[in-house]
Scaffold this active site. Structure first.
Site: not given
Length: 330
Positions: A109-110
């Protein structure tokens, strides 16, 4: 011993870095609260700042960004510089894809990873399509609602292609979990955007049937109700004239007259001009209780009264709807 387990050699002790003067972080003369960086992090970033400010686009700079990303995968400046270096040294972008996939294993989720991944796919073009669809599928198998993965997948489909199997993929996800609202959203995306399916009008009949079957199987699952509405977005006349839509409401209300989703859709149909059969009136009026107020000649008003009771979280909203019913509402 595995290379990952070998003791790290500080940059200051590496011969190949002896010509670089590390550039410390400038926190000003009187920092209020200095961050207690670990020595490895501080040194790596000091050397990164040095090559960044000298704009050294070399193989060793690329290796340095790998270390910096390993310590902080969210550093935008490091990723940005890495892209400049990749182009300058003519790096194999397929290898870079593997690097990103490795980093993504623990950082799915970067934002920076997905931005970098899209940049790589743009560079590689159509040849990256299958790899990207497989990559997002891998991420979604771990987290079916990963927004970044879905967004990237939709971008890949629109820019690089790969629509052929996407509806089947959505079908499989919904068979695995019919409550997966992300899969419902992707199905709608495919139905409305795929150049292979002819648009919403061409698929509406079969998709209404699909949604109706899902509703009957799980009436309290909000996703297929939303999907059914979406199939008629901006086309109120068609949703009113299709008996399959009102029938699914009736079938659900026969078994559960207090189903919020069925009542809500019925209310909208009535506001769009739907003329209900007597069976609708009997079911709705029999569901009233003493808290629903006096019987109203408008079925839509009665539905609002019931919703005020069975959906207390939005009771004010249903009260507002009741006081603002259109004149054509029955």
């Amino acid at each position: 011993m595995d290379s990952d387990e070998e003791e790290r050699i500080p940059y200051s002790q590496r011969k190949e870095w002896s010509d670089v003067i590390p550039l410390p972080q400038d926190d000003g003369p009187d920092p209020v609260v200095s961050i207690a960086y670990k020595d490895e992090f501080r040194e790596t970033m000091d050397y990164f700042r040095a090559v960044y400010h000298s704009d050294e686009r070399s193989a060793r700079s690329l290796d340095l960004t790998s270390d910096a990303i390993g310590l902080n995968p969210g550093n935008y400046t490091v990723w940005h510089f890495r892209r400049l270096v990749l182009v300058a040294v003519g790096a194999d972008l397929h290898d870079e894809m593997d690097f990103v996939e490795h980093v993504a294993e623990n950082n799915s989720k970067n934002y920076q990873i997905w931005h970098h991944r899209r940049w790589l796919a743009e560079k590689l073009g159509a040849e990256a399509m299958r790899k990207e669809l497989k990559f997002t599928q891998k991420i979604l198998a771990l987290d079916a609602k990963n927004y970044h993965a879905w967004s990237h997948r939709q971008w890949v489909l629109q820019v690089l292609g790969g629509w052929e199997d996407e509806l089947d993929y959505c079908q499989q996800l919904l068979e695995d979990d019919v409550y997966n609202n992300s899969a419902w959203n992707q199905r709608y995306f495919v139905i409305t955007r795929s150049p292979l399916l002819g648009g919403l009008q061409a698929s509406r009949e079969s998709e209404v049937r699909y949604a109706a079957d899902a509703i009957i199987a799980n009436p309290e699952n909000e996703s297929p109700w939303r999907y059914l509405r979406g199939l008629y977005k901006g086309d109120n006349n068609s949703i009113v004239s299709n008996p399959e839509v009102s029938t699914v409401c009736l079938d659900v209300l026969k078994k559960n007259p207090y189903c919020v989703f069925a009542l809500s859709l019925l209310l909208d149909l009535l506001c769009y001009g739907f003329q209900p059969r007597d069976e609708f009136r009997r079911i709705v009026e029999s569901s009233r209780n003493s808290d629903s107020g006096p019987l109203d000649h408008k079925l839509a008003s009665t539905v609002c009264s019931i919703l005020e009771n069975v959906d207390p979280m939005r009771s004010n909203y249903w009260s507002w709807r009741k006081s603002n019913l259109p004149t054509l509402a029955c």
